[in-house]
Motif scaffolding. Structure first.
Motif, PDB file in Angstrom:
ATOM      1  N   GLY A  66      -3.937   9.001 -11.723  1.00  0.00           N
ATOM      2  CA  GLY A  66      -2.498   8.513 -11.895  1.00  0.00           C
ATOM      3  C   GLY A  66      -1.463   9.588 -12.101  1.00  0.00           C
ATOM      4  O   GLY A  66      -1.801  10.723 -11.568  1.00  0.00           O
ATOM      5  N   VAL A  67      -0.053   9.197 -12.329  1.00  0.00           N
ATOM      6  CA  VAL A  67       0.983  10.385 -12.430  1.00  0.00           C
ATOM      7  C   VAL A  67       1.019  10.506 -13.787  1.00  0.00           C
ATOM      8  O   VAL A  67       1.543  11.838 -14.031  1.00  0.00           O
ATOM      9  CB  VAL A  67       2.212   9.477 -12.216  1.00  0.00           C
TER      10      VAL A  67
ATOM     11  N   ARG B 252       0.967  -1.281   0.112  1.00  0.00           N
ATOM     12  CA  ARG B 252       0.037  -0.086  -0.149  1.00  0.00           C
ATOM     13  C   ARG B 252       0.894   1.366   0.077  1.00  0.00           C
ATOM     14  O   ARG B 252       0.634   2.363  -0.558  1.00  0.00           O
ATOM     15  CB  ARG B 252      -0.793   0.329   1.298  1.00  0.00           C
ATOM     16  N   GLU B 253       2.059   1.280   0.543  1.00  0.00           N
ATOM     17  CA  GLU B 253       2.870   2.371   0.738  1.00  0.00           C
ATOM     18  C   GLU B 253       3.558   2.646  -0.609  1.00  0.00           C
ATOM     19  O   GLU B 253       3.473   3.632  -1.131  1.00  0.00           O
ATOM     20  CB  GLU B 253       4.063   2.078   1.495  1.00  0.00           C
ATOM     21  N   LEU B 254       3.786   1.633  -1.684  1.00  0.00           N
ATOM     22  CA  LEU B 254       4.428   1.845  -2.895  1.00  0.00           C
ATOM     23  C   LEU B 254       2.990   2.262  -3.685  1.00  0.00           C
ATOM     24  O   LEU B 254       3.348   2.945  -4.508  1.00  0.00           O
ATOM     25  CB  LEU B 254       4.919   0.259  -3.376  1.00  0.00           C
ATOM     26  N   GLY B 255       1.864   1.823  -3.393  1.00  0.00           N
ATOM     27  CA  GLY B 255       0.726   2.200  -4.320  1.00  0.00           C
ATOM     28  C   GLY B 255       0.653   3.830  -4.105  1.00  0.00           C
ATOM     29  O   GLY B 255       0.246   4.346  -4.919  1.00  0.00           O
ATOM     30  N   ALA B 256       0.696   4.130  -2.703  1.00  0.00           N
ATOM     31  CA  ALA B 256       0.444   5.588  -2.475  1.00  0.00           C
ATOM     32  C   ALA B 256       1.434   6.323  -2.959  1.00  0.00           C
ATOM     33  O   ALA B 256       1.432   7.722  -3.252  1.00  0.00           O
ATOM     34  CB  ALA B 256       0.526   5.720  -0.636  1.00  0.00           C
ATOM     35  N   ALA B 257       2.799   5.706  -3.223  1.00  0.00           N
ATOM     36  CA  ALA B 257       3.650   6.576  -3.638  1.00  0.00           C
ATOM     37  C   ALA B 257       3.573   6.726  -5.315  1.00  0.00           C
ATOM     38  O   ALA B 257       4.401   7.448  -5.943  1.00  0.00           O
ATOM     39  CB  ALA B 257       5.171   5.994  -3.344  1.00  0.00           C
ATOM     40  N   GLY B 258       2.686   5.998  -5.856  1.00  0.00           N
ATOM     41  CA  GLY B 258       2.451   6.183  -7.070  1.00  0.00           C
ATOM     42  C   GLY B 258       3.261   5.028  -8.082  1.00  0.00           C
ATOM     43  O   GLY B 258       3.267   5.079  -9.351  1.00  0.00           O
ATOM     44  N   LEU B 259       3.666   3.722  -7.463  1.00  0.00           N
ATOM     45  CA  LEU B 259       4.647   3.033  -8.326  1.00  0.00           C
ATOM     46  C   LEU B 259       3.815   2.369  -9.214  1.00  0.00           C
ATOM     47  O   LEU B 259       4.277   2.044 -10.286  1.00  0.00           O
ATOM     48  CB  LEU B 259       5.206   2.277  -7.014  1.00  0.00           C
TER      49      LEU B 259
ATOM     50  N   GLU C  27      -3.923   1.903  -6.224  1.00  0.00           N
ATOM     51  CA  GLU C  27      -3.587   2.230  -4.845  1.00  0.00           C
ATOM     52  C   GLU C  27      -2.620   1.142  -4.100  1.00  0.00           C
ATOM     53  O   GLU C  27      -2.643   1.563  -2.997  1.00  0.00           O
ATOM     54  CB  GLU C  27      -5.048   2.635  -4.135  1.00  0.00           C
ATOM     55  N   GLY C  28      -2.533  -0.005  -4.499  1.00  0.00           N
ATOM     56  CA  GLY C  28      -1.787  -1.035  -3.578  1.00  0.00           C
ATOM     57  C   GLY C  28      -2.748  -1.717  -2.612  1.00  0.00           C
ATOM     58  O   GLY C  28      -2.329  -2.546  -1.943  1.00  0.00           O
ATOM     59  N   GLU C  29      -3.963  -1.774  -2.865  1.00  0.00           N
ATOM     60  CA  GLU C  29      -5.099  -2.155  -2.095  1.00  0.00           C
ATOM     61  C   GLU C  29      -5.352  -3.591  -2.547  1.00  0.00           C
ATOM     62  O   GLU C  29      -5.829  -4.475  -1.783  1.00  0.00           O
ATOM     63  CB  GLU C  29      -6.369  -1.548  -1.921  1.00  0.00           C
ATOM     64  N   ARG C  30      -5.083  -3.971  -3.597  1.00  0.00           N
ATOM     65  CA  ARG C  30      -5.408  -5.288  -4.133  1.00  0.00           C
ATOM     66  C   ARG C  30      -4.073  -5.781  -4.981  1.00  0.00           C
ATOM     67  O   ARG C  30      -3.495  -4.874  -5.702  1.00  0.00           O
ATOM     68  CB  ARG C  30      -6.542  -5.346  -5.199  1.00  0.00           C
ATOM     69  N   MET C  31      -3.683  -7.128  -4.899  1.00  0.00           N
ATOM     70  CA  MET C  31      -2.572  -7.384  -5.755  1.00  0.00           C
ATOM     71  C   MET C  31      -3.063  -8.399  -6.698  1.00  0.00           C
ATOM     72  O   MET C  31      -4.124  -9.149  -6.612  1.00  0.00           O
ATOM     73  CB  MET C  31      -1.600  -8.302  -4.988  1.00  0.00           C
ATOM     74  N   VAL C  32      -2.711  -8.249  -7.954  1.00  0.00           N
ATOM     75  CA  VAL C  32      -3.026  -9.121  -9.119  1.00  0.00           C
ATOM     76  C   VAL C  32      -1.821  -9.904  -9.721  1.00  0.00           C
ATOM     77  O   VAL C  32      -0.812  -9.404  -9.894  1.00  0.00           O
ATOM     78  CB  VAL C  32      -3.808  -8.153 -10.195  1.00  0.00           C
TER      79      VAL C  32
END
Length: 323
Positions: free
Chosen positions: A62-63, A44-51, A101-106
């Motif tokens: 998005g970025v 989730r931290e990576l998702g929040a950073a926009g990765l 957002e890093g809330e789900r993994m696929v």
């Protein structure tokens, strides 16, 4: 063609390295080796950073960057040995809700020869998207049970990447996906990960050669060690040029060449780094073996086997005939 990153791209790469150093430094890497289940808080931290939202339009949260920028970020992820279905997260952020957002993994897999499917981090993913067929623009999506495929655990060479073989799955109406594009970009982003790992093993070899002493002198002064490190650097720069160029042209054959060169650089550099480290490089405490094992794994992902080499050779021969 100017392959040098712009000032903004260098800042993006530096910021990514700083982020990964802070949230996934060596201590956290070693913790992940002992407990390979992915850390959801980190994801989730990576998702929040926009990765994972690098290429999503700003209007969609998005970025708003391009494929060359994503390649630079993935190069840093490879350097840090960041685990997880990173390629799937980047490519499917705009397809599966919650991924950006890093809330789900696929997971994103392709059916290999004989229909075999290997899936990384199956226990951590909330959804699997399987790419089938050749140029058909579709894929199959699977959610939770009872719709989940039947899995068989596989022993992975990389302790940070659990694997399972998909032995059977229900035949459902396909989800509309641009399969050729996904395969091409998955191969390129995997090549970027390999590039980052290859660059990091050069740094590790040089750092060790500067401080390790034998016979009262640093081993970095030995001609054989100098040659090894120089060859490692040459492989990285050749692979980097190919990966950066492929990210700009997005041509299939350019991606094939970039993946082959990055694979070679990652595997051979890790081996040479082991040689520079000597006996201690083969111990569990050293990180060199982790780079080698991850490189071996990525070689078999996206454009594996002999077909990419054959396609590239045919294209090169055709160009020569044309001349």
């Amino acid at each position: 063609m100017d392959l040098r990153p712009t000032a903004d791209q260098r800042a993006l790469q530096a910021g990514t390295r700083e982020l990964l150093t802070r949230c996934f430094g060596r201590d956290r890497l070693r913790e992940a080796v002992e407990a390979p289940a992915l850390d959801r808080a980190l994801w989730r931290e990576l998702g929040a950073a926009g990765l994972f939202a690098l290429r999503l339009p700003e209007a969609d949260g998005g970025v708003g960057l391009g494929l060359p920028d994503a390649v630079l970020v993935f190069e840093e992820a490879g350097r840090a040995l960041l685990p997880g279905p990173l390629v799937a997260g980047e490519l499917l952020a705009g397809v599966v809700p919650g991924v950006a957002e890093g809330e789900r993994m696929v997971g994103l897999c392709e059916a290999g020869r004989g229909g075999e499917v290997l899936w990384e981090h199956p226990g951590d993913c909330d959804e699997l998207i399987l790419l089938e067929g050749g140029a058909e623009a579709h894929g199959r999506a699977f959610w939770n049970a009872p719709d989940w495929p039947v899995l068989q655990p596989v022993r992975s060479v990389d302790p940070l990447t659990p694997l399972a073989r998909v032995t059977s799955y229900p035949r459902r109406a396909p989800r509309s996906l641009d399969v050729p594009r996904l395969r091409r970009e998955a191969a390129l982003l995997t090549a970027a990960l390999q590039l980052g790992s290859a660059a990091r093993t050069v740094e590790m070899a040089v750092e060790h050669a500067r401080r390790r002493e034998q016979f009262g002198v640093r081993i970095g002064s030995f001609q054989a060690v100098k040659h090894l490190c120089a060859e490692m650097l040459i492989r990285v720069e050749i692979a980097r040029s190919a990966v950066y160029a492929a990210s700009l042209t997005e041509r299939s054959l350019a991606v094939v060449g970039a993946k082959l060169l990055a694979d070679e650089a990652a595997v051979r550099n890790a081996r040479d780094c082991l040689q520079v480290h000597g006996g201690m490089g083969f111990t569990w405490e050293a990180d060199v073996h982790l780079h080698l094992k991850r490189a071996w794994l990525r070689v078999e992902q996206w454009q594996s086997g002999g077909k990419p080499e054959e396609a590239l050779a045919e294209a090169l021969l055709s160009d020569q005939v044309g001349v």
